[in-house]
Design a protein around this motif. Structure first.
Motif, PDB file in Angstrom:
ATOM      1  N   LYS A   1       0.843  -1.203   0.000  1.00  0.00           N
ATOM      2  CA  LYS A   1       0.000   0.000   0.000  1.00  0.00           C
ATOM      3  C   LYS A   1       0.879   1.254   0.000  1.00  0.00           C
ATOM      4  O   LYS A   1       0.637   2.186  -0.755  1.00  0.00           O
TER       5      LYS A   1
ATOM      6  N   THR B   1       2.475   1.654  -3.556  1.00  0.00           N
ATOM      7  CA  THR B   1       1.627   2.103  -4.657  1.00  0.00           C
ATOM      8  C   THR B   1       1.065   3.503  -4.392  1.00  0.00           C
ATOM      9  O   THR B   1       0.877   4.266  -5.333  1.00  0.00           O
ATOM     10  N   ASP B   2       0.844   3.846  -3.133  1.00  0.00           N
ATOM     11  CA  ASP B   2       0.449   5.236  -2.825  1.00  0.00           C
ATOM     12  C   ASP B   2       1.575   6.197  -3.214  1.00  0.00           C
ATOM     13  O   ASP B   2       1.322   7.241  -3.830  1.00  0.00           O
TER      14      ASP B   2
ATOM     15  N   TYR C   1       1.768   6.546  -7.041  1.00  0.00           N
ATOM     16  CA  TYR C   1       0.750   7.409  -7.640  1.00  0.00           C
ATOM     17  C   TYR C   1       0.882   8.869  -7.213  1.00  0.00           C
ATOM     18  O   TYR C   1       0.422   9.762  -7.917  1.00  0.00           O
ATOM     19  N   GLU C   2       1.514   9.118  -6.078  1.00  0.00           N
ATOM     20  CA  GLU C   2       1.832  10.515  -5.746  1.00  0.00           C
ATOM     21  C   GLU C   2       2.816  11.077  -6.766  1.00  0.00           C
ATOM     22  O   GLU C   2       2.712  12.236  -7.182  1.00  0.00           O
TER      23      GLU C   2
ATOM     24  N   ASP D   1      -9.438  11.061 -10.113  1.00  0.00           N
ATOM     25  CA  ASP D   1      -9.069  10.327  -8.903  1.00  0.00           C
ATOM     26  C   ASP D   1      -8.147   9.153  -9.262  1.00  0.00           C
ATOM     27  O   ASP D   1      -8.564   8.226  -9.968  1.00  0.00           O
TER      28      ASP D   1
ATOM     29  N   ALA E   1      -6.861   7.103  -7.040  1.00  0.00           N
ATOM     30  CA  ALA E   1      -6.921   6.051  -6.012  1.00  0.00           C
ATOM     31  C   ALA E   1      -7.344   4.678  -6.554  1.00  0.00           C
ATOM     32  O   ALA E   1      -6.744   3.664  -6.180  1.00  0.00           O
ATOM     33  N   PRO E   2      -8.346   4.616  -7.453  1.00  0.00           N
ATOM     34  CA  PRO E   2      -8.697   3.293  -7.991  1.00  0.00           C
ATOM     35  C   PRO E   2      -7.554   2.645  -8.778  1.00  0.00           C
ATOM     36  O   PRO E   2      -7.353   1.428  -8.699  1.00  0.00           O
TER      37      PRO E   2
ATOM     38  N   ALA F   1      -4.368   3.199  -8.211  1.00  0.00           N
ATOM     39  CA  ALA F   1      -3.382   2.800  -7.197  1.00  0.00           C
ATOM     40  C   ALA F   1      -3.776   1.451  -6.598  1.00  0.00           C
ATOM     41  O   ALA F   1      -2.936   0.573  -6.404  1.00  0.00           O
ATOM     42  N   ARG F   2      -5.056   1.276  -6.341  1.00  0.00           N
ATOM     43  CA  ARG F   2      -5.515   0.027  -5.746  1.00  0.00           C
ATOM     44  C   ARG F   2      -5.324  -1.152  -6.714  1.00  0.00           C
ATOM     45  O   ARG F   2      -4.922  -2.242  -6.304  1.00  0.00           O
TER      46      ARG F   2
ATOM     47  N   GLN G   1      -1.711  -2.029  -6.613  1.00  0.00           N
ATOM     48  CA  GLN G   1      -1.421  -2.683  -5.327  1.00  0.00           C
ATOM     49  C   GLN G   1      -1.858  -4.153  -5.351  1.00  0.00           C
ATOM     50  O   GLN G   1      -1.086  -5.057  -5.016  1.00  0.00           O
TER      51      GLN G   1
END
Ligand code: HEM
Length: 124
Positions: A17, A20-21, A24-25, A41, A43-44, A46-47, A50
């Motif tokens: 986590k 991958t966070d 994506y930053e 967004d 976040a999807p 990134a998930r 991950q």
């Protein structure tokens, strides 16, 4: 004795986590990478990365349960990926891996995979 997976050895879900966070930053601030993502967004995305990496390194198979067979080259076909994009992706990943600071022997194994896989994704 049971052998630990690479996934467990590097710290399991929490490590992937963070990785991958951080990745994506970097993507969010990268002028080559950011335009490849139409969505506001990240976040999807990134998930998904991950889940994929967790599965690849011996963790849970949530990626395939949700997304099916990875077929990564096919899933990247909509994006033009040349040397420039490959290198930008790897720059973001190197920076993310530096944030996470795996033990050197794990860092080396993961980085070799990233370099190979990113090159394999080239389609232009
Ligand atoms: C999507 C992994 C290299 C750009 C994805 C997805 C994964 C992934 C798992 C989500 C697939 C899905 O389930 O839909 C990887 C891995 C790479 C790599 C492991 C190399 C080690 C690259 C490169 C680029 C790139 C070199 C271009 C610079 C994208 C974009 C998406 C994507 C734009 C769409 C975002 C999304 O829907 O998740 N990648 N990728 N990838 N990848 Fe990659």
């Amino acid at each position: 004795a049971p052998t630990q997976s690479f996934y467990e050895a590097v710290g399991g879900e929490a490590t992937f986590k963070r990785l991958t966070d951080a990745f994506y930053e970097e993507v969010a601030g990268d002028e080559i990478m950011r335009p490849l993502y139409p969505e506001e967004d990240l976040a999807p995305a990134a998930r998904r990365l991950q889940m994929f990496l967790e599965q690849y390194w011996g963790g849970p198979h949530t990626y395939s349960e949700e997304r099916g067979h990875p077929r990564l080259r096919m899933r990247h076909a909509p994006f033009t990926i040349g040397e420039r994009e490959r290198d930008a992706w790897l720059r973001c990943m190197r920076s993310a891996m530096d944030t996470v600071e795996l033990a050197p022997e794990y860092d080396q194994v993961m980085w070799e995979y990233m370099e190979r896989a990113a090159d394999f994704m080239r389609n232009s």
